[in-house]
Structure formats: structure tokens, C-alpha cells
Design a protein around this motif. Structure first.
Motif, short mmCIF file in Angstrom:
data_model
loop_
_atom_site.label_atom_id
_atom_site.label_comp_id
_atom_site.label_asym_id
_atom_site.label_seq_id
_atom_site.Cartn_x
_atom_site.Cartn_y
_atom_site.Cartn_z
N GLY A 28 -11.72 -98.38 -9.30
CA GLY A 28 -12.91 -97.68 -9.95
C GLY A 28 -13.68 -96.99 -8.97
O GLY A 28 -13.96 -97.58 -7.98
N ASP A 29 -14.69 -96.10 -9.50
CA ASP A 29 -15.68 -95.16 -8.25
C ASP A 29 -16.75 -96.37 -8.04
O ASP A 29 -17.35 -96.07 -6.79
N GLY A 30 -16.93 -97.35 -8.91
CA GLY A 30 -17.88 -98.29 -8.44
C GLY A 30 -18.07 -98.98 -7.02
O GLY A 30 -18.73 -99.25 -6.29
N ALA A 31 -16.46 -99.20 -6.76
CA ALA A 31 -16.26 -100.06 -5.49
C ALA A 31 -16.61 -98.91 -4.42
O ALA A 31 -16.69 -99.29 -3.01
N ALA A 32 -16.56 -97.73 -4.35
CA ALA A 32 -16.77 -96.62 -3.19
C ALA A 32 -17.96 -97.07 -2.56
O ALA A 32 -17.96 -96.92 -1.32
N ARG A 33 -18.93 -97.47 -3.02
CA ARG A 33 -20.35 -97.80 -2.35
C ARG A 33 -20.32 -98.98 -1.35
O ARG A 33 -21.03 -99.09 -0.51
N LEU A 34 -19.09 -99.61 -1.44
CA LEU A 34 -18.89 -100.91 -0.54
C LEU A 34 -18.19 -100.52 0.68
O LEU A 34 -18.01 -101.23 1.62
N ALA A 35 -18.01 -99.06 1.04
CA ALA A 35 -17.38 -98.47 2.21
C ALA A 35 -18.05 -97.33 2.68
O ALA A 35 -18.87 -96.91 1.86
N SER A 36 -17.96 -96.90 3.84
CA SER A 36 -18.76 -95.88 4.57
C SER A 36 -18.21 -94.60 4.23
O SER A 36 -18.78 -93.55 4.21
N GLY A 37 -16.98 -94.62 3.55
CA GLY A 37 -16.43 -93.43 2.94
C GLY A 37 -14.96 -93.57 2.69
O GLY A 37 -14.21 -94.55 2.65
N PRO A 38 -14.20 -92.34 2.09
CA PRO A 38 -13.19 -92.80 1.38
C PRO A 38 -11.71 -93.08 2.42
O PRO A 38 -10.81 -93.48 2.02
#
Length: 552
Positions: free
Chosen positions: A270-280
Motif C-alpha cells: 500500500g502507499d502508506g508504507a512508502a514513507r518508510l523509505a527515501s524513495g521508490p
């Protein structure tokens, strides 16, 4: 695995030149430039320091993620079909080749059941971290020689033909250096840690191991040193070399919560986990809680097997290093010290991003998965079905989705159909308007479409433009470049002064520029046209661009 890789990259195949990676278009433009530049080797005109980018000062190719090995290997494809096609092919090839390489190592070297090896190999090739890195980081996914390197080390530990294996290992190290230097570094650290952990859990160590391993590694080191001494010197001490890492480890660190999260690029993500990394492109630590539970259970079940225990222990160490200098939890940086602090300033290591240490844990975890499935299939009737189903159930949420793609501006016919030759001589300098930089390097694709047959000022690269020659992304733009970028930013031609005209003459002379080129559809095109018309006179319409002949 080939089919899986093709499905994963299918968004690029409809129109490789007109579609690109939606999540990392800039790095794709850089990769395509390097792939095109490598074709010059086929006409005997390839240099590790070149003025074809950042003209006239140039760039140190080895100081960048330059795809030297991949570019030369796939140059015939690039010459035939263009860099965008090669990029799409290599993106899928790396993933499939990684999976196949680890499958062969597990099945033939470790002697594991074929189904178990297939599960482990597929995870190694298509783990969330590998899929994430496929967003423009071909130098990180080009790890398909690592299984062969590991095979050499393990064979040496068995006492097999030390000198021959050492020569082969040395050659593989040299090849991997040019495929992906950071991958080679991570592989070396991981193999060292694994050998130490395996030795610590194995008693007694057979007498033949150390002599055989020592001789083989010595031969390999000698081969690699002879072959790589000059490239390494050139990279760190040669022209346009820079010292220190350009990317801050504090920013490129794994979030502690990311290890149990599902990658946004995975089936259950889900998109919510994206904030846990510096980028895709850096979802390297997204293993998911189900997988971690399975690995823990497998290790406890097979705790008497040194190889399994060593893999799990080293995976924990690598993931701890991925946390960076200080632990980050839920995107909040704490003051808690992390192990990476111990090696943060070690030469060469400082060039690697901390979060990518988690990427090195992927094949170790893949081996644990393969071992537990093998044990269930061959050693017990009661768990013969349950364990494989549990492993597959843990992997299904991590199954990769196709890489997101989007339309991108086509390269002007002015370049693809050869009109540029009337503007500048071969290896002359053409100035894209506005000039490419780290924020928008898409104009670098123009040169790539011609096989990098002309030079481009500025660009997206790493060079010695920080304080005291430290690494920096790009170069500080010259006055004319700043003027053109102001025109785009304000969508209005700036008021020109005599100093602007003096700066233009100086910049044209500095760049050795033959002409300025503005493509149709460029953002701020009207303001840019008015600005250059006022500086150089009316532009000339050629195919689908406007051209201004430079006058120094």
C-alpha cells in the motif's frame, strides 16, 4: 523467470522510446546516456574520463553508476535498436538472470530439491528490494555474477583446484567491478561475514580449508589487483574524481518498521508504507512480517545446520547495518546508535548507501527458504505439504507488480533522423535549451539517441564540485544556463543586460558550443525563444526544433 521479468517490465515494451519509468525517470535518462556512450567502445573511442557530458570539463565515468559492463555487453542491441530498448531488456534480464543464478547455486552446489531451489531462486531474483532497484538502478540489479563468485569461494573451501578457481574468481571480480561496483562491495562483505559465521558454528574446521581458501583468494586478489589497479586509481585519484560519498547516509537509511512492511510495489503493498523509505528505488528492507516469521521458524527448526544459522545471523547483521548511523522508527530519527556508525567513514564503504545492506541479505534469506522447503520435501511426511505452503503463503504478498510507467516526451526528430549533423560536427557541443541538470536531465536523451555523437554541457552526474573537491551532483550552472532557467521558472523572458550578452559570449567560448537547440513542446518554450532571439537573433526552424547558431 524470463516470463516473470517480461511481465514485470511490460509497461516499457509498448513504446520504449515514448514510455519510461514513472517512479524514476531521471535515473532512466542517465542510464540510457551511459548505455549509449558505451557503444563508442565499438569504434575504439571509449574513455573512462570523457567530455561528452559536462562539456568541456567532463565526467569521471568510473565515479558514477556508469553501466560500463552492461553497456559494452549490450552495445550491439543499443546500436541496432537504441538505448531505450536496451534499458527495457536489461531491466528484465537482470532480474531473470539473478533468479536463475541463485537457482543453479542452490540446486547444483547445495544439492537442494529443485522445487525448493526454484522458490529460493525466485525470491532472490524478484525480492521487493530487487524490484525496487529496477526503477533506474541497473548497476544494483546487475548481480547475476554473484552466485558464480559465491560458488568459487565455496568450492575453494572444499579444497578444489585452488589456482584454477582463484583465476576464475579473479576474473569474475573484475567483471562484476564493471557491472556494478557497489554490488561487488556488498558481496565481498556478505561472503566474509558468512564465512566467519559458518566457521564459528562448525567445529572442528577441516584442515584443508584454510590452505585451499588462502591460495585461491590470494590468486584471485592478484588477478583483480593487476586488472583493476588503474581503474581504481582513476576512479579515486584521476581527473574529475571526487572524494566522499555524495548521498547522506542519514537520509538513505532503512526505517526499522520497514522490515515488517510490504513494499508498495508488491501485490499486497500500500502507499502508506512508502514513507518508510527515501524513495521508490530504495524499498530494499521491505521483507514483510510473514516472511520474517517463516525465516525465524525455519532457523529454529534447522538450528543444527551451520549454513542456515550462518545465513540468518549474517542477515540480521546486514539489516542492522542498513539502519544507518542512527535508528529510524516510523520516519522519526532517534538518538539510538546503530552499527553502521562503526564503518561510516571507512573508504569505499562511505560511497555505499546504508539501506542497500538489506539488499545483500536477500540471497541469504532465499537460501534459508530453499533449505526449509528442501527439508520438508525430503525428510518428513507430516510437513511435506505444510511447510512449502507456508513459505509460498509468506511470499505471495511480496509478489511484484509491473513497474509503473508513464509517457515521456519523445526525442526530437532533429536528433533521431540526423538533422543535428548540420548544426554541429561529430563530437562538437550542442546546448539543449534549457540545459540538463539533476532536476531535469531529460535532454541528455538527445545525445543518447545519436550514440553520444556530440557533447552536452552540464547534466546529471557526480563530480568534484562540492567544497574542497568533495562529491556533488552536477555542476554549478554558468550564467547563461541560469538565465535560461529563470525564463522557464517565470514563464517570461527576462530583461537582458549588456552583462548577459557578455556572459553568453564567454559561455559559448567555454562550452565550445556550435548551436543552441529548443525542442517543440518544451515547458516555457515561448519565453526561451524570446530570450534566445534577443541574444542570438531569430532561431532557425529545422525539423521539430528551433536552432540558434552560436557566435562567440
Amino acid at each position: 523467470m524470463v516470463l516473470a521479468a517480461a511481465l514485470l517490465t511490460r509497461g516499457l515494451w509498448a513504446d520504449p522510446a515514448g514510455r519510461g519509468l514513472a517512479l524514476n525517470a531521471n535515473d532512466q535518462a542517465l542510464d540510457e546516456w551511459f548505455l549509449a556512450y558505451a557503444t563508442r567502445a565499438y569504434r575504439g573511442d571509449f574513455h573512462f574520463v570523457t567530455g561528452a557530458l559536462n562539456a568541456p570539463e567532463g565526467i569521471n565515468v568510473l565515479g558514477n553508476a556508469s553501466l560500463v559492463g552492461l553497456g559494452v555487453l549490450f552495445a550491439p542491441l543499443t546500436l541496432a535498436f537504441g538505448a531505450p530498448v536496451t534499458f527495457a531488456v536489461v531491466t528484465g534480464f537482470n532480474l531473470a538472470a539473478n533468479g536463475a543464478g541463485w537457482y543453479l547455486l542452490f540446486a547444483r552446489t547445495a544439492g537442494l530439491h529443485r522445487l525448493a531451489s526454484l522458490i529460493g531462486g525466485a525470491f532472490c531474483g524478484f525480492a521487493p528490494g530487487m524490484v525496487s532497484q529496477s526503477n533506474g538502478h541497473l548497476h544494483m540489479t546487475a548481480a547475476w555474477l554473484v552466485p558464480a563468485i559465491a560458488w568459487c569461494v565455496f568450492s575453494l573451501a572444499k579444497g578444489q583446484r585452488s589456482v584454477r578457481l582463484g583465476l576464475l574468481l579473479g576474473g569474475l571480480v573484475v567483471a562484476q567491478f564493471f557491472l556494478g561496483e557497489e554490488v561487488l562491495l556488498l558481496a565481498a562483505i556478505t561472503l566474509t561475514l558468512f564465512c566467519l559465521a559458518f566457521a564459528a558454528t562448525t567445529r572442528p574446521i577441516p584442515r584443508h580449508v584454510l590452505p585451499s581458501l588462502g591460495i585461491g583468494l590470494g590468486v584471485a586478489a592478484a588477478v583483480a589487483l593487476v586488472a583493476l589497479a588503474y581503474p581504481i586509481w582513476l576512479q579515486f585519484r584521476g581527473p574529475q574524481s571526487a572524494h566522499g560519498g555524495v548521498f547522506k547516509p542519514e537520509f538513505y537509511s532503512a526505517d526499522l518498521k520497514s522490515f515488517a512492511a510490504i513494499s508498495p510495489l508488491s501485490l499486497a503493498g500500500g502507499d502508506g508504507a512508502a514513507r518508510l523509505a527515501s524513495g521508490p528505488a530504495e524499498y530494499t528492507a521491505f521483507f514483510g512480517a510473514p516472511l520474517l516469521i517463516v525465516v525465524l521458524g525455519a532457523t529454529l527448526w534447522m538450528w543444527r545446520r551451520p549454513a542456515v544459522v550462518a545465513c540468518t545471523v549474517v542477515s540480521v547483521v546486514l539489516c542492522a547495518l542498513a539502519l544507518g548511523p542512527h535508528v529510524v522508527v516510523g520516519h522519526e530519527r532517534t538518538e539510538q546508535w546503530a552499527p553502521y556508525s562503526l564503518i561510516a567513514h571507512v573508504p569505499i564503504v562511505e560511497w555505499a548507501l546504508p539501506t542497500r545492506f538489506a539488499l545483500a541479505a536477500v540471497p541469504l534469506l532465499g537460501f534459508v527458504l530453499a533449505c526449509v522447503v528442501h527439508a520438508a520435501l525430503t525428510q518428513t511426511e507430516t510437513l511435506k505439504l505444510l511447510v512449502p505452503v507456508a513459505v509460498v503463503a509468506a511470499l505471495v504478498p511480496l509478489a511484484p507488480m509491473p513497474l509503473p510507467t508513464a509517457e515521456r516526451a519523445p526525442v526530437p526528430k532533429f536528433f533521431t533522423e540526423g538533422y543535428w549533423r548540420g548544426c554541429a560536427p561529430r563530437d562538437g557541443t550542442i546546448v539543449p535549451v534549457p540545459l540538463p541538470d539533476w532536476n531535469d536531465p531529460q535532454a541528455m536523451r538527445w545525445a543518447a539517441a545519436t550514440g553520444v555523437s556530440f557533447a552536452t554541457p552540464q547534466g546529471w552526474f557526480i563530480g568534484p564540485y562540492g567544497d574542497g573537491g568533495a562529491s556533488a551532483v552536477g555542476v554549478f550552472p554558468r550564467p547563461t544556463s541560469q538565465l535560461l532557467h529563470r525564463a522557464v521558472a517565470n514563464d517570461s523572458p527576462p530583461v537582458l543586460t549588456d552583462q548577459d550578452r557578455i556572459d553568453l559570449r564567454q559561455d559559448v567560448a567555454y562550452w565550445h558550443a556550435s548551436c543552441f537547440v529548443l525542442a517543440d513542446g518544451q515547458r516555457g518554450a515561448a519565453a526561451l525563444k524570446s530570450t534566445l532571439d534577443a541574444l542570438l537573433g531569430p532561431g532557425e526552424r529545422v525539423a521539430d526544433v528551433l536552432v540558434w547558431r552560436a557566435r562567440s
